[in-house]
Design a protein around this motif. Structure first.
Motif, PDB file in Angstrom:
ATOM      1  N   GLU B  36       0.819  -1.216   0.000  1.00 41.62           N
ATOM      2  CA  GLU B  36       0.000   0.000   0.000  1.00 41.62           C
ATOM      3  C   GLU B  36       0.849   1.260   0.000  1.00 41.62           C
ATOM      4  O   GLU B  36       0.568   2.224  -0.719  1.00 41.62           O
ATOM      5  CB  GLU B  36      -0.913   0.015   1.235  1.00 41.62           C
ATOM      6  CG  GLU B  36      -2.313  -0.513   0.929  1.00 41.62           C
ATOM      7  CD  GLU B  36      -3.081  -0.833   2.194  1.00 41.62           C
ATOM      8  OE1 GLU B  36      -3.041  -0.021   3.147  1.00 41.62           O
ATOM      9  OE2 GLU B  36      -3.704  -1.922   2.222  1.00 41.62           O
ATOM     10  N   ALA B  37       1.915   1.247   0.801  1.00 42.77           N
ATOM     11  CA  ALA B  37       2.794   2.421   0.873  1.00 42.77           C
ATOM     12  C   ALA B  37       3.426   2.703  -0.487  1.00 42.77           C
ATOM     13  O   ALA B  37       3.559   3.858  -0.899  1.00 42.77           O
ATOM     14  CB  ALA B  37       3.878   2.197   1.933  1.00 42.77           C
ATOM     15  N   ILE B  38       3.804   1.628  -1.196  1.00 46.90           N
ATOM     16  CA  ILE B  38       4.420   1.806  -2.519  1.00 46.90           C
ATOM     17  C   ILE B  38       3.387   2.308  -3.525  1.00 46.90           C
ATOM     18  O   ILE B  38       3.670   3.200  -4.332  1.00 46.90           O
ATOM     19  CB  ILE B  38       5.071   0.481  -2.987  1.00 46.90           C
ATOM     20  CG1 ILE B  38       6.287   0.148  -2.103  1.00 46.90           C
ATOM     21  CG2 ILE B  38       5.501   0.579  -4.458  1.00 46.90           C
ATOM     22  CD1 ILE B  38       6.877  -1.224  -2.333  1.00 46.90           C
ATOM     23  N   ARG B  39       2.190   1.754  -3.463  1.00 44.09           N
ATOM     24  CA  ARG B  39       1.143   2.233  -4.395  1.00 44.09           C
ATOM     25  C   ARG B  39       0.843   3.707  -4.173  1.00 44.09           C
ATOM     26  O   ARG B  39       0.661   4.477  -5.108  1.00 44.09           O
ATOM     27  CB  ARG B  39      -0.137   1.408  -4.214  1.00 44.09           C
ATOM     28  CG  ARG B  39      -0.187   0.150  -5.081  1.00 44.09           C
ATOM     29  CD  ARG B  39      -1.606  -0.351  -5.292  1.00 44.09           C
ATOM     30  NE  ARG B  39      -2.268  -0.613  -4.023  1.00 44.09           N
ATOM     31  CZ  ARG B  39      -2.208  -1.793  -3.382  1.00 44.09           C
ATOM     32  NH1 ARG B  39      -1.546  -2.803  -3.919  1.00 44.09           N
ATOM     33  NH2 ARG B  39      -2.805  -1.951  -2.228  1.00 44.09           N
ATOM     34  N   GLN B  40       0.800   4.108  -2.908  1.00 45.73           N
ATOM     35  CA  GLN B  40       0.471   5.504  -2.594  1.00 45.73           C
ATOM     36  C   GLN B  40       1.597   6.475  -2.927  1.00 45.73           C
ATOM     37  O   GLN B  40       1.373   7.559  -3.454  1.00 45.73           O
ATOM     38  CB  GLN B  40       0.152   5.642  -1.099  1.00 45.73           C
ATOM     39  CG  GLN B  40      -1.275   5.241  -0.770  1.00 45.73           C
ATOM     40  CD  GLN B  40      -1.584   5.504   0.695  1.00 45.73           C
ATOM     41  OE1 GLN B  40      -0.845   6.185   1.390  1.00 45.73           O
ATOM     42  NE2 GLN B  40      -2.699   4.964   1.158  1.00 45.73           N
ATOM     43  N   ASN B  41       2.837   6.086  -2.580  1.00 45.92           N
ATOM     44  CA  ASN B  41       3.957   7.040  -2.679  1.00 45.92           C
ATOM     45  C   ASN B  41       4.848   6.823  -3.889  1.00 45.92           C
ATOM     46  O   ASN B  41       5.715   7.633  -4.160  1.00 45.92           O
ATOM     47  CB  ASN B  41       4.837   6.945  -1.420  1.00 45.92           C
ATOM     48  CG  ASN B  41       4.038   7.191  -0.150  1.00 45.92           C
ATOM     49  OD1 ASN B  41       3.717   8.330   0.170  1.00 45.92           O
ATOM     50  ND2 ASN B  41       3.668   6.123   0.543  1.00 45.92           N
ATOM     51  N   GLY B  42       4.667   5.722  -4.596  1.00 47.37           N
ATOM     52  CA  GLY B  42       5.644   5.347  -5.595  1.00 47.37           C
ATOM     53  C   GLY B  42       6.912   4.925  -4.869  1.00 47.37           C
ATOM     54  O   GLY B  42       6.922   4.771  -3.642  1.00 47.37           O
ATOM     55  N   ILE B  43       8.005   4.736  -5.611  1.00 46.09           N
ATOM     56  CA  ILE B  43       9.271   4.414  -4.949  1.00 46.09           C
ATOM     57  C   ILE B  43      10.157   5.651  -4.996  1.00 46.09           C
ATOM     58  O   ILE B  43      10.339   6.265  -6.051  1.00 46.09           O
ATOM     59  CB  ILE B  43       9.960   3.214  -5.626  1.00 46.09           C
ATOM     60  CG1 ILE B  43       9.129   1.959  -5.336  1.00 46.09           C
ATOM     61  CG2 ILE B  43      11.380   3.034  -5.096  1.00 46.09           C
ATOM     62  CD1 ILE B  43       9.604   0.735  -6.070  1.00 46.09           C
ATOM     63  N   ARG B  44      10.680   6.041  -3.845  1.00 44.48           N
ATOM     64  CA  ARG B  44      11.592   7.185  -3.795  1.00 44.48           C
ATOM     65  C   ARG B  44      13.015   6.667  -3.738  1.00 44.48           C
ATOM     66  O   ARG B  44      13.313   5.740  -2.988  1.00 44.48           O
ATOM     67  CB  ARG B  44      11.310   8.033  -2.565  1.00 44.48           C
ATOM     68  CG  ARG B  44      10.109   8.959  -2.733  1.00 44.48           C
ATOM     69  CD  ARG B  44       9.755   9.592  -1.411  1.00 44.48           C
ATOM     70  NE  ARG B  44      10.877  10.327  -0.856  1.00 44.48           N
ATOM     71  CZ  ARG B  44      11.146  10.443   0.450  1.00 44.48           C
ATOM     72  NH1 ARG B  44      10.367   9.856   1.326  1.00 44.48           N
ATOM     73  NH2 ARG B  44      12.192  11.124   0.862  1.00 44.48           N
ATOM     74  N   LEU B  45      13.880   7.286  -4.522  1.00 42.97           N
ATOM     75  CA  LEU B  45      15.282   6.886  -4.506  1.00 42.97           C
ATOM     76  C   LEU B  45      16.133   8.115  -4.193  1.00 42.97           C
ATOM     77  O   LEU B  45      15.926   9.188  -4.760  1.00 42.97           O
ATOM     78  CB  LEU B  45      15.688   6.285  -5.853  1.00 42.97           C
ATOM     79  CG  LEU B  45      17.158   5.838  -5.920  1.00 42.97           C
ATOM     80  CD1 LEU B  45      17.256   4.414  -6.417  1.00 42.97           C
ATOM     81  CD2 LEU B  45      17.979   6.770  -6.794  1.00 42.97           C
ATOM     82  N   ILE B  46      17.061   7.935  -3.270  1.00 40.67           N
ATOM     83  CA  ILE B  46      17.979   9.018  -2.918  1.00 40.67           C
ATOM     84  C   ILE B  46      19.370   8.613  -3.393  1.00 40.67           C
ATOM     85  O   ILE B  46      19.840   7.508  -3.106  1.00 40.67           O
ATOM     86  CB  ILE B  46      18.009   9.244  -1.390  1.00 40.67           C
ATOM     87  CG1 ILE B  46      16.589   9.457  -0.861  1.00 40.67           C
ATOM     88  CG2 ILE B  46      18.891  10.434  -1.027  1.00 40.67           C
ATOM     89  CD1 ILE B  46      16.482   9.384   0.661  1.00 40.67           C
ATOM     90  N   GLY B  52      14.603  11.073  -6.322  1.00 40.27           N
ATOM     91  CA  GLY B  52      13.718  10.836  -7.458  1.00 40.27           C
ATOM     92  C   GLY B  52      12.526  10.023  -6.984  1.00 40.27           C
ATOM     93  O   GLY B  52      12.576   9.405  -5.926  1.00 40.27           O
ATOM     94  N   ALA B  53      11.443  10.031  -7.767  1.00 43.37           N
ATOM     95  CA  ALA B  53      10.288   9.208  -7.423  1.00 43.37           C
ATOM     96  C   ALA B  53       9.796   8.512  -8.681  1.00 43.37           C
ATOM     97  O   ALA B  53       9.884   9.059  -9.786  1.00 43.37           O
ATOM     98  CB  ALA B  53       9.182  10.060  -6.818  1.00 43.37           C
ATOM     99  N   ALA B  54       9.332   7.270  -8.519  1.00 50.23           N
ATOM    100  CA  ALA B  54       8.858   6.510  -9.679  1.00 50.23           C
ATOM    101  C   ALA B  54       7.549   5.850  -9.311  1.00 50.23           C
ATOM    102  O   ALA B  54       7.421   5.248  -8.241  1.00 50.23           O
ATOM    103  CB  ALA B  54       9.891   5.450 -10.045  1.00 50.23           C
ATOM    104  N   LYS B  55       6.580   6.001 -10.193  1.00 50.58           N
ATOM    105  CA  LYS B  55       5.283   5.360  -9.931  1.00 50.58           C
ATOM    106  C   LYS B  55       5.391   3.877 -10.262  1.00 50.58           C
ATOM    107  O   LYS B  55       5.835   3.501 -11.349  1.00 50.58           O
ATOM    108  CB  LYS B  55       4.210   6.012 -10.806  1.00 50.58           C
ATOM    109  CG  LYS B  55       3.124   6.682  -9.947  1.00 50.58           C
ATOM    110  CD  LYS B  55       1.863   7.022 -10.648  1.00 50.58           C
ATOM    111  CE  LYS B  55       0.655   6.305 -10.061  1.00 50.58           C
ATOM    112  NZ  LYS B  55       0.652   6.162  -8.613  1.00 50.58           N
ATOM    113  N   THR B  56       5.022   3.014  -9.332  1.00 54.18           N
ATOM    114  CA  THR B  56       5.020   1.574  -9.630  1.00 54.18           C
ATOM    115  C   THR B  56       3.814   0.922  -8.985  1.00 54.18           C
ATOM    116  O   THR B  56       3.265   1.452  -8.015  1.00 54.18           O
ATOM    117  CB  THR B  56       6.280   0.859  -9.069  1.00 54.18           C
ATOM    118  OG1 THR B  56       6.308   1.060  -7.668  1.00 54.18           O
ATOM    119  CG2 THR B  56       7.551   1.375  -9.687  1.00 54.18           C
ATOM    120  N   GLU B  57       3.443  -0.200  -9.551  1.00 52.04           N
ATOM    121  CA  GLU B  57       2.377  -0.997  -8.948  1.00 52.04           C
ATOM    122  C   GLU B  57       2.960  -1.828  -7.804  1.00 52.04           C
ATOM    123  O   GLU B  57       4.179  -2.034  -7.739  1.00 52.04           O
ATOM    124  CB  GLU B  57       1.784  -1.945 -10.005  1.00 52.04           C
ATOM    125  CG  GLU B  57       0.444  -1.479 -10.558  1.00 52.04           C
ATOM    126  CD  GLU B  57      -0.529  -1.072  -9.457  1.00 52.04           C
ATOM    127  OE1 GLU B  57      -0.771  -1.886  -8.551  1.00 52.04           O
ATOM    128  OE2 GLU B  57      -1.031   0.076  -9.486  1.00 52.04           O
TER     129      GLU B  57
END
Lengths: 294, 294
Positions: B36-46, B52-57
């Motif tokens: 759920e956290a990934i669906r809501q926030n996408g994946i953040r990479l530092i 950066g942020a990437a939308k993923t399922e």
């Protein structure tokens, strides 16, 4: 004799208990509560499932006159103890520290006392402020430290303290301490890192092989004269104390500072002075130090 | 391509992030909250101080059809993942476990998929359920696992995932994993026990000497063809990741189970089968296991 014992740890309580049968003993502790507990309860000793109690004096001041004073604090606590003994009248003082980290300090120390060193080969666990469990019966080896000598009377007196607490006079303090140091260097850090009892080091083939590598470094650094006999001694201590928890494992498990400096630290210092490498001892030393820091 | 990534640890998040630029990515997590956290926030990479942020399922079920599925769970979690993949239609699956502990399992596994193995040479730290810090830029080496093959198209496709995330095709999966395993065996347990960053192993002379002894055992057990090149590789990884905290040190510091079984455990098993002794690896393995137990 009037006997003083500085230090209320397992070794201090053990000494105080066994000396109290034929001598007048005072334990000198750091904490006032421990001195009170000892005065109220005496010292209780548990061995072979039986319990004994001995009445002893206790105080926090080391300034009374003793015929023989044992210093049973850890090596790293010596720097606060030695100055307290400097203005006292000359007396017999026996240092019971593990390892040889205290030797450079004793060599510099010039307070006019007759200095002896002892190697305690007993297993003991402190149960509370006035109770000690005697887990492994061995002996106390002792010797006069450089330039000092022991009277025949003292040698005889110590030989007859108690049948369960034999003292064995040694001619050469260096050989005595070096032999004990090698045993400690082989057994203590490995058991503390692996969290095993002493016996495991000879039962598991891989530990045995690894301990041999540690032994070879330690015996080379100390220039041991008869390495084969010294290795046999390490193995026999492992076997004779196979169910024992080494002091370093006990320290690590309780989150206390270990004697790594007095044992591996001293050997590494000697290796460095000689320009020798000692990767196993260095690895053991630094791993134990990392464990201490949590 | 439709990309699936099983595992929401640092490696899983890293893969999902970089693939999301040109591919359709789904992360398959164990915990529903993480999905759920990934669906809501996408994946953040530092990385390099930038974010950066990437939308993923994201989902908790691995049963959709993917063109390529990455398995980014730890080796000891594979036994619960493999059965879930057995009834799916044939697909490309790449296993990203450290060490070689998973190899015997994969060899026995006959589910009809095209199986690949990868060696991840990136540094990454998971910051929270959907954030990963890319601490060391390297590459992903990959190869077809015994009996399988990779199409030219797949090799090309993976080579162009993202400029900061290169894939390097390797002809020989054994050499590739063995090389990585040796690096892990040298760096991981020592840094975890000494609590030092990777660079210290080449900066401290005693650690360097000790690591060489570990290397010699590991390279002998794996019958490495060019030990000199392999040792040079270990040293260069130490230098290139000198400010990195090894995954085993991170696991130990966080009180998590380490990959000791997949790394030293696998080597010790091979040594035992061959009747060889490996005291350093045994000591490292058992010391890490003792740390895990606390």
């Amino acid at each position: 004799m009037k006997i003083g014992v500085i230090g209320g740890g397992s070794v201090g309580l053990l000494f105080a208990y066994y000396f109290s049968f034929r001598h007048e003993v005072t334990v000198i502790t750091k904490r006032r509560e421990q001195a009170e507990a000892i005065r109220q309860n005496g010292i209780r000793l548990i061995a072979d499932g039986k319990e004994g109690a001995a009445k002893t004096e206790a105080t926090v001041k080391p300034d009374a006159a003793y015929d023989l004073l044992f210093v049973a604090v850890k090596a790293h606590q010596l720097e606060s103890v030695l100055p307290q003994l400097e203005n006292a009248a000359p007396r017999n003082i026996m240092f019971l520290q593990n390892g040889m980290g205290h030797i450079p300090e004793l060599e510099k120390w010039d307070a006019g006392h007759r200095v002896f060193v002892g190697a305690v080969e007993h297993g003991a666990v402190k149960e509370n402020d006035y109770t000690v469990r005697h887990t492994g019966k061995g002996a106390v080896k002792w010797s006069a430290f450089s330039g000092n000598s022991a009277s025949e009377a003292l040698i005889k007196e110590l030989a007859s303290v108690h049948e369960a607490f034999p003292f064995m006079w040694q001619e050469d303090w260096y050989d005595m301490l070096a032999g004990k140091l090698i045993v400690n260097a082989c057994i203590n850090p490995m058991t503390a890192l692996l969290r095993v009892k002493n016996g495991k080091l000879v039962e598991e083939q891989a530990y045995f092989s690894y301990m041999k590598l540690v032994f070879e470094e330690a015996s080379r650094i100390l220039a041991v004269e008869d390495p084969e006999a010294s290795w046999e001694n390490v193995l026999s201590v492992c076997r004779n104390t196979k169910r024992n928890t080494s002091s370093m494992l006990a320290d690590v498990a309780a989150g206390r500072k270990t004697e790594a400096d007095a044992i591996m630290g001293y050997l590494l210092k000697r290796a460095k002075e000689a320009g020798e490498s000692a990767p196993h001892l260095a690895f053991l030393y630094d791993s134990i130090k990392a464990l201490e820091k949590g």
